[in-house]
Design a protein around this motif. Structure first.
Motif: not given
Length: 624
Positions: A332-335, A407-409, A416-418, A490-492
């Protein structure tokens, strides 16, 4: 004119270097009549010129393709070394951020170091830092990136050790230098090992090689990639090479502004440039994610148990850099770039806000402070904005960075989101805790006399205050933010609720009437977090002990074996000489006889292989 500014943007690091060199005469006291203050003003002027140049070049280069500049340097024995520069919107944005933050840090230092006679050395080293960081942003060569990182390591050592008469400062500078050297040694191995495989150190050529290479040995490329990761681990203060950042807090706060914002991200910048090569090794990618998770979770937990105002921020930096490692490890380079940008602005604002407290307070123990909101509302507001800019609080910058990463994950690696949501909540609790203990509550004796600071420190803090607030608008105008229609709702919501939960828990505990200090039910857990998971003790019991034992063993071998052999030869020579002096008559015929006897014996030894067997056979026949 605009095109000339773009083509000559490689001069930006030289501006800072010139400023640092011009400030040197005030450092050893060569120039005494004016005092040391002109050293700071010279650096300010050069940094301001660098900021203007990079800003104009950035406005011209936006939405234009990147191009490279090659400056030949060395060509010998099949080795070609050239200074490769890449002029792109991303690299120019990086040097604009570096020069801008350094300009604010130098203005801040005018007030913070008003009575300090180390101006010349301090501003010279800030110029070295700025030049190194700008050169790192522009260079497109792995070898020169390593060289620049080494220069930054030296700069860290010298800046942290600015007040060298204090024992804690000397220890902190030494530990910071040695800890970084561990990672740098492995990085050098990786840099030297990748050249025979690829035949180049140019980042673009490395990316092309990684895209076309299919027969590379998996074990070999994994070892090379792990070595390349080790250096950035030290630069980004990742576990277990994280202790240097805490030790480096012994240096002046103005230098911490630059170190906690952009210097720690220098390793992440190299990793982002090496992303195509690192993708060849799933083991290396997993290692980056693992290191990032441990650093992010561990750093956020440790920060909640610290009582030193600087240590709280240092572990928050390790936490955020852990998220950057997760972003790079998951491609996720941009992130990762967005995380670096938003963190740099918010972290610099937090350092400026807390630095005003360090400057005119007797203690740095946050449990002995309190009630500063009534006396220092400007610093308190800056701290609040810095906290909101560092956590997922819409619409500020870190919300969009964390949202892009999570969001990418969301579909591929939800665990990893957790982790990201949990780290965001823990960071919110930690920073709210610090705010409650420092600015909330009743005024305590240690904070009774703590007025707001001078304008030299307030002005850069307010400029950065406005930048953090307006950063989302800047990113939106540059079309770098998604629209609400395309956002993963959802992520937001998870990120927003984690921020609300963390700030609410911290506010209830540390702004409410709950008795302080608040401790965990189990003292062992409290001590585990407070003492940094006992990492210093583990170092002393493993690495430090091993080096100590190895040093003692080497000393014993040197004294008893090496010196013993040398002393034995010396004694034999002395004894032989003493004996020979009594057997010499001084007659020429005696010396000639001795020489001929020695030559004869030597000749017999050399020719033994030709006549020795026959001689032995004759002896055997004689016995028969």
């Amino acid at each position: 004119m605009g095109q000339y500014l773009l083509e000559s943007v490689w001069l930006v690091p030289i501006y800072a270097l010139i400023g640092g060199l011009l400030a040197i005469p005030w450092s050893p006291g060569i120039i005494r009549k004016t005092g040391p203050r002109p050293a700071g003003y010279v650096n300010l002027i050069m940094t301001f010129i660098a900021f203007l140049h990079s800003s104009f070049a950035l406005s011209i280069s936006w939405n234009q393709p990147a191009y490279e500049i090659f400056i030949p340097w060395l060509e010998t024995a099949g080795l070609r070394l050239s200074i490769d520069l890449e002029i792109s919107a991303i690299s120019l944005a990086a040097i604009t951020l570096i020069t801008g933050l350094n300009l604010l840090a130098q203005i801040y230092a005018i007030g913070y170091m008003e009575m300090d006679w180390g101006w010349g050395r301090f501003y010279s080293l800030l110029g070295l830092f700025e030049a190194g960081l700008c050169a790192l942003a522009l260079t497109n060569n792995l070898f020169f990136s390593y060289v620049i990182l080494e220069v930054l390591t030296l700069g860290t050592y010298l800046l942290v050790g600015l007040w060298f008469s204090q024992p804690l400062v000397v220890t902190g500078a030494r530990d910071a230098f040695l800890t970084k050297r561990v990672g740098d040694l492995f990085l050098l191995m990786g840099v030297l090992a990748i050249y025979p495989l690829t035949g180049t150190w140019n980042y673009n050529d490395l990316a092309d090689w990684a895209a076309t290479e299919g027969n590379v040995n998996p074990t070999l490329i994994s070892l090379v990639c792990l070595a390349l990761i080790a250096g950035p681990m030290g630069k980004c203060a990742q576990f277990p090479l994280h202790l240097w950042l805490d030790e480096a807090m012994e240096g002046p706060v103005p230098s911490t502004i630059l170190r906690n914002s952009v210097v720690v991200a220098s390793g992440a910048w190299v990793l982002i440039k090496l992303q195509p090569v690192l993708n060849l090794s799933p083991i290396a990618s997993s290692a980056m994610v693992g290191v990032g998770v441990v650093s992010a979770v561990g750093g956020s937990l440790i920060a909640m148990a610290q009582i030193d105002i600087k240590r709280c921020l240092s572990y928050s930096v390790s936490t955020y850099m852990g998220l950057v490692f997760i972003a790079v490890g998951t491609q996720q380079d941009e992130a990762a770039l967005l995380l670096v940008l938003t963190h740099a602005c918010a972290a610099a604002l937090l350092v400026m806000s807390t630095g005003t407290i360090v400057w005119n307070s007797i203690t740095q123990d946050i449990t002995q402070l309190g009630g500063l909101w009534s006396r220092r509302p400007i610093s308190g507001m800056a701290y609040i904005v810095g906290v909101l800019g560092l956590i997922a609080f819409p619409p500020l910058g870190s919300f969009w960075a964390l949202l892009k990463l999570a969001s990418g994950l969301w579909e591929t690696q939800p665990w990893l989101v957790v982790v990201i949501v949990a780290v965001n909540a823990l960071t919110a609790i930690s920073l709210t805790r610090e705010f409650g203990l420092v600015w909330g509550g009743k005024v305590k004796p240690m904070s009774a006399r703590s007025p707001e600071v001078s304008w030299q420190m307030t002005l850069p803090m307010m400029i950065l205050f406005g930048l953090v607030l307006h950063l989302p608008l800047i990113l939106q105008n540059l079309s770098l933010l998604p629209t609400w229609a395309t956002v993963n709702k959802d992520v937001a919501l998870l990120l927003i609720w984690s921020s609300i939960f963390g700030c609410s828990i911290g506010g209830v505990i540390y702004l409410g009437n709950i008795p302080k200090p608040v401790r965990f039910p189990w003292k062992g857990l409290q001590d585990l977090f407070a003492y940094d998971f006992y990492t210093p003790k583990l170092y002393r019991g493993s690495i430090v002990l091993g080096v100590d034992l190895l040093s003692k063993l080497t000393d014993m071998v040197d004294r008893f074996v090496v010196d013993g052999i040398v002393n034995l030869v010396g004694l034999i020579s002395l004894g032989g000489g003493d004996n020979l002096k009594y057997s010499n008559s001084g007659q020429t015929q005696f010396y000639m006889f001795t020489v001929l006897l020695g030559v004869g014996i030597l000749g017999m030894i050399v020719t033994w292989q030709y006549w020795g067997n026959e001689f032995l056979q004759l002896i055997a026949i004689g016995h028969q």
